[in-house]
Design an enzyme around this catalytic site. Structure first.
Site, PDB file in Angstrom:
ATOM      1  N   CYS A 346       0.850  -1.187   0.000  1.00 47.78           N
ATOM      2  CA  CYS A 346       0.000   0.000   0.000  1.00 47.78           C
ATOM      3  C   CYS A 346       0.892   1.246   0.000  1.00 47.78           C
ATOM      4  O   CYS A 346       2.008   1.234   0.530  1.00 47.78           O
ATOM      5  CB  CYS A 346      -0.900  -0.009   1.233  1.00 47.78           C
ATOM      6  SG  CYS A 346      -1.910   1.465   1.453  1.00 47.78           S
ATOM      7  N   HIS A 347       0.376   2.343  -0.564  1.00 44.45           N
ATOM      8  CA  HIS A 347       1.155   3.584  -0.600  1.00 44.45           C
ATOM      9  C   HIS A 347       1.475   4.103   0.808  1.00 44.45           C
ATOM     10  O   HIS A 347       2.463   4.817   0.995  1.00 44.45           O
ATOM     11  CB  HIS A 347       0.400   4.653  -1.397  1.00 44.45           C
ATOM     12  CG  HIS A 347       0.552   4.485  -2.877  1.00 44.45           C
ATOM     13  ND1 HIS A 347       1.675   4.879  -3.562  1.00 44.45           N
ATOM     14  CD2 HIS A 347      -0.278   3.948  -3.801  1.00 44.45           C
ATOM     15  CE1 HIS A 347       1.534   4.601  -4.845  1.00 44.45           C
ATOM     16  NE2 HIS A 347       0.359   4.042  -5.025  1.00 44.45           N
ATOM     17  N   THR A 348       0.662   3.726   1.789  1.00 44.62           N
ATOM     18  CA  THR A 348       0.949   4.163   3.158  1.00 44.62           C
ATOM     19  C   THR A 348       2.259   3.564   3.656  1.00 44.62           C
ATOM     20  O   THR A 348       3.007   4.201   4.405  1.00 44.62           O
ATOM     21  CB  THR A 348      -0.204   3.778   4.098  1.00 44.62           C
ATOM     22  OG1 THR A 348      -1.418   4.319   3.578  1.00 44.62           O
ATOM     23  CG2 THR A 348       0.021   4.313   5.494  1.00 44.62           C
ATOM     24  N   HIS A 368       0.502  -3.717   6.122  1.00 44.99           N
ATOM     25  CA  HIS A 368      -0.777  -3.713   6.845  1.00 44.99           C
ATOM     26  C   HIS A 368      -1.940  -4.177   5.980  1.00 44.99           C
ATOM     27  O   HIS A 368      -3.095  -4.123   6.412  1.00 44.99           O
ATOM     28  CB  HIS A 368      -1.077  -2.306   7.379  1.00 44.99           C
ATOM     29  CG  HIS A 368      -1.266  -1.273   6.312  1.00 44.99           C
ATOM     30  ND1 HIS A 368      -0.217  -0.778   5.568  1.00 44.99           N
ATOM     31  CD2 HIS A 368      -2.368  -0.653   5.852  1.00 44.99           C
ATOM     32  CE1 HIS A 368      -0.667   0.116   4.707  1.00 44.99           C
ATOM     33  NE2 HIS A 368      -1.982   0.199   4.849  1.00 44.99           N
ATOM     34  N   GLU A 369      -1.673  -4.670   4.762  1.00 46.65           N
ATOM     35  CA  GLU A 369      -2.722  -5.274   3.930  1.00 46.65           C
ATOM     36  C   GLU A 369      -2.339  -6.737   3.737  1.00 46.65           C
ATOM     37  O   GLU A 369      -1.472  -7.048   2.920  1.00 46.65           O
ATOM     38  CB  GLU A 369      -2.798  -4.594   2.558  1.00 46.65           C
ATOM     39  CG  GLU A 369      -3.527  -3.279   2.538  1.00 46.65           C
ATOM     40  CD  GLU A 369      -3.828  -2.803   1.118  1.00 46.65           C
ATOM     41  OE1 GLU A 369      -4.404  -1.719   0.987  1.00 46.65           O
ATOM     42  OE2 GLU A 369      -3.491  -3.519   0.147  1.00 46.65           O
ATOM     43  N   CYS A 398     -12.992  -2.813  19.203  1.00 49.83           N
ATOM     44  CA  CYS A 398     -13.015  -3.545  20.477  1.00 49.83           C
ATOM     45  C   CYS A 398     -14.411  -4.064  20.811  1.00 49.83           C
ATOM     46  O   CYS A 398     -14.553  -5.048  21.534  1.00 49.83           O
ATOM     47  CB  CYS A 398     -12.485  -2.671  21.616  1.00 49.83           C
ATOM     48  SG  CYS A 398     -13.616  -1.362  22.146  1.00 49.83           S
ATOM     49  N   CYS A 403     -17.173   1.461  25.043  1.00 56.00           N
ATOM     50  CA  CYS A 403     -16.492   2.243  24.010  1.00 56.00           C
ATOM     51  C   CYS A 403     -17.534   3.037  23.228  1.00 56.00           C
ATOM     52  O   CYS A 403     -18.280   2.469  22.415  1.00 56.00           O
ATOM     53  CB  CYS A 403     -15.699   1.337  23.078  1.00 56.00           C
ATOM     54  SG  CYS A 403     -14.869   2.228  21.729  1.00 56.00           S
ATOM     55  N   CYS A 406     -17.172   2.532  19.352  1.00 57.46           N
ATOM     56  CA  CYS A 406     -17.677   1.275  18.795  1.00 57.46           C
ATOM     57  C   CYS A 406     -19.199   1.199  18.867  1.00 57.46           C
ATOM     58  O   CYS A 406     -19.841   0.601  18.002  1.00 57.46           O
ATOM     59  CB  CYS A 406     -17.054   0.075  19.511  1.00 57.46           C
ATOM     60  SG  CYS A 406     -15.332  -0.255  19.044  1.00 57.46           S
ATOM     61  N   CYS A 414     -12.292   3.376  16.753  1.00 53.64           N
ATOM     62  CA  CYS A 414     -12.088   2.825  18.093  1.00 53.64           C
ATOM     63  C   CYS A 414     -10.704   3.235  18.612  1.00 53.64           C
ATOM     64  O   CYS A 414      -9.683   2.990  17.954  1.00 53.64           O
ATOM     65  CB  CYS A 414     -12.188   1.307  18.055  1.00 53.64           C
ATOM     66  SG  CYS A 414     -11.743   0.497  19.613  1.00 53.64           S
ATOM     67  N   ARG A 418      -5.123   2.830  20.167  1.00 56.58           N
ATOM     68  CA  ARG A 418      -4.566   3.841  19.267  1.00 56.58           C
ATOM     69  C   ARG A 418      -3.231   4.395  19.767  1.00 56.58           C
ATOM     70  O   ARG A 418      -2.281   4.564  18.993  1.00 56.58           O
ATOM     71  CB  ARG A 418      -5.565   4.992  19.093  1.00 56.58           C
ATOM     72  CG  ARG A 418      -5.058   6.111  18.190  1.00 56.58           C
ATOM     73  CD  ARG A 418      -4.890   5.629  16.750  1.00 56.58           C
ATOM     74  NE  ARG A 418      -4.229   6.620  15.908  1.00 56.58           N
ATOM     75  CZ  ARG A 418      -2.930   6.744  15.736  1.00 56.58           C
ATOM     76  NH1 ARG A 418      -2.089   5.922  16.364  1.00 56.58           N
ATOM     77  NH2 ARG A 418      -2.428   7.676  14.955  1.00 56.58           N
ATOM     78  N   CYS A 478      -7.095  -2.496   3.563  1.00 58.73           N
ATOM     79  CA  CYS A 478      -6.884  -1.045   3.598  1.00 58.73           C
ATOM     80  C   CYS A 478      -7.504  -0.355   2.399  1.00 58.73           C
ATOM     81  O   CYS A 478      -8.631   0.084   2.420  1.00 58.73           O
ATOM     82  CB  CYS A 478      -5.400  -0.708   3.697  1.00 58.73           C
ATOM     83  SG  CYS A 478      -5.058   1.072   3.795  1.00 58.73           S
ATOM     84  N   ARG A 677      -2.007  -2.774  -7.198  1.00 61.05           N
ATOM     85  CA  ARG A 677      -1.603  -3.510  -6.009  1.00 61.05           C
ATOM     86  C   ARG A 677      -0.643  -4.619  -6.417  1.00 61.05           C
ATOM     87  O   ARG A 677      -0.918  -5.402  -7.335  1.00 61.05           O
ATOM     88  CB  ARG A 677      -2.816  -4.121  -5.283  1.00 61.05           C
ATOM     89  CG  ARG A 677      -3.530  -3.156  -4.344  1.00 61.05           C
ATOM     90  CD  ARG A 677      -2.610  -2.731  -3.202  1.00 61.05           C
ATOM     91  NE  ARG A 677      -3.256  -1.865  -2.239  1.00 61.05           N
ATOM     92  CZ  ARG A 677      -3.256  -0.540  -2.288  1.00 61.05           C
ATOM     93  NH1 ARG A 677      -2.651   0.085  -3.300  1.00 61.05           N
ATOM     94  NH2 ARG A 677      -3.839   0.169  -1.349  1.00 61.05           N
TER      95      ARG A 677
END
Length: 682
Positions: A346-348, A368-369, A398, A403, A406, A414, A418, A478, A677
């Site tokens: 991913c570009h992130t 993260h993907e 969660c 929360c 959520c 959520c 974090r 993502c 991708r």
């Protein structure tokens, strides 16, 4: 295995390739030629699987070229959409020494898809064995096609498709036919062929769909699709679909009588898309069931112990990743250790690697993907267990009643983990990743999937169906989800809305796809690279604009709000991360009610700006994270929609690599400009 030669290869408009292949057949004892359409996804498919295939059996006098030339344009486009292959065998052996009759209904071009037992045909006319055994084995082993397969055909080929499917239903996911010879032992074509090939009409009952249907004690298929032209001059004397439907019994048969159509390929071309879609849905469902049945891992030797594995470590900004052996600790309370099967770039990830992320920490493991299998779980984990398939989600859920995020339908943000996620550690403030010297390696976005194993918080694990290929499931981690959700959740785009999309990477194209599915009437795609416009149009863009200064003589917002629309678009989406583009996206939103959604992540320290009057006059500026999806609840639903054929995503995978050490190659591909991708399988 037969030796084969690819006689010709042609690119197909809209995607995929069509080949004609010659091989020495052991069944027919002659050279045979067959056609093979491969969808574009075949090149990037999961390597442990073959591409599902629809076998098409042609009618009297035909070969693969009849279908390719007359029905091919519609059929290949439909097969590309369904991500399935088409296999087109000849109707009979041909060539020197092959017995023939001058009449079109016997001899060359008229094998009738039986194994002949009578001379002079017995030596060569083994079309039943060829179609059911030899050719499937050849395309599976040599072309990675057809472990899961369906069958269809026209006229004599329709007869062959039905009888072949009825005789061995477990070998085929589905069956359909156009204008089939439904009861050949009761019509002149069948009587003549069975006497000549098999010695008697009675011997032909084993190849008669109506007779075989009478013997069924239970349903073999959920439905059998037959299309028949009402103006077919062979209908009354040769085809007799009424004999088939009169059988009744447990097997559902749908016969569509089509007015204005005869026996020609014009009829086939008119409805072939329906048949390919019919088979595509059933092939992909069968493929998923096969995938789920094969998903078995034994993690007993690693449970509770540290695991040494390969990972790509980011040692510092603007440096190539280094392949290293790392140690991944066992999961602690509320944690899950997973085996990463596939990771999409991913570009992130690149954004952080290039040093633009204010939370970027080094050394770390990016990624993260991903699509993963649960290896072990820590104390207190109840929602997943070893062997489950999961998608790591950087936006956790969660689901605690305490929360407010959520519990609220207004957000998916959520905050439970974090703060620690941003610090590159697990919820207890420590790490589970260590290099060969025992030094800590930071986690990334709570995922760190550029490693053969990683540890996640339980609340970051979206459990999905095992029928979904993990090499495709990773896309829902993502970018694709973010683009779709920005349309469906954040902006709630309505039918007949007008939309502008800035930036045609995977996220922007997902926005276009989501807007099309939402019923948007005008979708304007904006990018500096016109090479991306073809895919944008394929996914639903109605207009494409090259926003380079040398292509337009005014700001892009004035092109859209003024030239292309009188007051702007109802919804605009920035998928670039460029703050100047964000402003343009807002200012092309419709006066009075236009909404502009910021999706792209800007570099650290950048700020957005516009004149307050833009907001005073009714425009709304908003942003989205993970498309507003509540990860553990909604991601499995996206997967289910894909499995049902409602949400295609294969087109996003443009590059595929094998081995975690190929991640730098994937990064290079992403920088090339033609990559949506790049998926790396471990």
């Amino acid at each position: 295995m037969s030796k084969y030669e690819v006689v010709s290869t042609n690119r197909v408009a809209g995607g995929g390739t069509y080949q004609r292949i010659k091989h020495e057949s052991t069944s027919t004892k002659t050279p045979m030629i067959f056609g093979l359409f491969l969808p574009s996804t075949h090149a990037t498919k999961q390597v442990t699987e073959t591409t599902p295939a629809l076998f098409w059996l042609s009618g009297l006098t035909c070969d693969d070229t009849n279908f390719a030339m007359k029905a091919g344009p519609a059929a290949f486009a439909a097969a590309e959409e369904q991500c399935i292959a088409l296999v087109l065998p000849d109707t009979s052996p041909r060539g020197e020494g092959v017995p023939n009759e001058d009449s079109y209904d016997m001899g060359i071009g008229a094998g009738f898809y039986v194994d002949a037992t009578e001379e002079p045909y017995a030596a060569n006319y083994k079309m039943y064995t060829y179609v059911t055994e030899e050719l499937p084995k050849l395309v599976e082993e040599s072309f990675e096609v057809g472990t899961v397969k369906s069958i269809s055909g026209h006229s004599m080929g329709g007869h062959g498709a039905m009888t072949i499917a009825f005789k061995n239903p477990t070998a085929w996911a589905s069956v359909s036919a156009f204008s089939p010879i439904c009861n050949p032992t009761q019509v002149p074509w069948g009587e003549k062929a069975f006497k000549a090939y098999l010695g008697s009409v009675d011997a032909g009952k084993a190849h008669d769909a109506t007779e075989l249907l009478k013997g069924l004690q239970s349903s073999c298929f959920d439905d059998i699709l037959i299309d028949q032209g009402k103006d077919d001059n062979f209908l009354a004397n040769q085809l007799k679909p009424e004999n088939l439907t009169a059988v009744g019994g447990p097997q559902k048969v749908t016969v569509n009588m089509r007015s204005g159509y005869d026996h020609s390929y014009y009829f086939v071309s008119a409805y072939i898309k329906d048949h390919v879609a019919f088979h595509g849905a059933r092939l992909n469902k069968a493929q998923g069931k096969l995938r789920a049945s094969r998903s078995s891992y034994d993690f007993s030797s690693t449970t509770g112990k540290p695991i040494k594995c390969k990972a790509m470590v980011a040692r510092g900004p603007k440096q190539p990743l280094t392949e290293e052996e790392i140690t991944v600790d066992a999961p602690k309370a509320g944690e899950v250790r997973v085996k990463v099967i596939a990771n999409a770039l991913c570009h992130t990830d690149i954004y952080t690697l290039d040093g633009y992320d204010p939370e970027g920490l080094f050394p770390c493991i990016l990624g993260h993907e991903a699509g993963c299998v649960v290896e072990s779980v820590g104390p207190g984990v109840l929602s997943v267990q070893p062997g489950d398939h999961v998608i790591p989600c950087y936006t956790p859920q969660c689901s605690q009643t305490s929360c407010i995020f959520c519990m609220s339908p207004k957000t998916n943000l959520c905050p439970e983990i974090r703060s620690t996620q941003g610090q590159g550690v697990m919820p207890d403030g420590t790490v589970r990743l260590h290099d060969k010297d025992g030094k800590d390696i930071f986690h990334f976005m709570g995922c760190s999937t550029m490693s053969e194993y990683t540890v996640l918080a339980e609340i970051s694990c979206a459990k999905i169906s095992k029928e979904m290929a993990l090499s495709k499931a990773c896309l829902f981690g993502c970018g694709v989800s973010t683009g779709l959700g920005a349309v469906w959740n954040t902006c709630k785009v309505e039918a007949d809305s007008t939309v502008a999309v800035f930036g045609l990477g995977a996220v922007g194209l997902a926005v276009i796809q989501g807007a099309k599915m939402a019923g948007a009437s005008k979708i304007i795609a904006v990018d500096l690279n016109p090479d991306k416009f073809e895919m944008a149009k394929k996914l639903g863009a109605t207009d494409c604009v090259n926003s380079s200064p040398d292509k337009i003589d005014k700001p892009i917002q004035k092109v859209i709000a003024g030239d292309m629309t009188p007051w702007g678009v109802d919804y605009s989406f920035d998928c670039t991360g460029n703050v100047k583009v964000m402003r343009a996206a807002l200012e092309c939103a419709h006066r009075g009610w236009g909404e502009s959604c910021v999706i792209g992540v800007a570099a650290s320290g950048h700020e957005i700006a516009t004149r307050p009057f833009q907001l005073v006059t009714g425009r709304v500026w908003k942003g989205t994270a993970f498309g507003g999806f509540k990860s553990r609840r909604d991601v499995p639903q996206l997967v289910e929609r894909h499995l049902k054929g409602e949400l295609p995503i294969d087109h996003f995978i443009t590059h595929s690599f094998e081995g975690v050490n190929k991640t730098n190659d994937a990064i290079h591909a992403l920088h090339s400009g033609d990559c949506l991708r790049a998926v790396v399988r471990y």
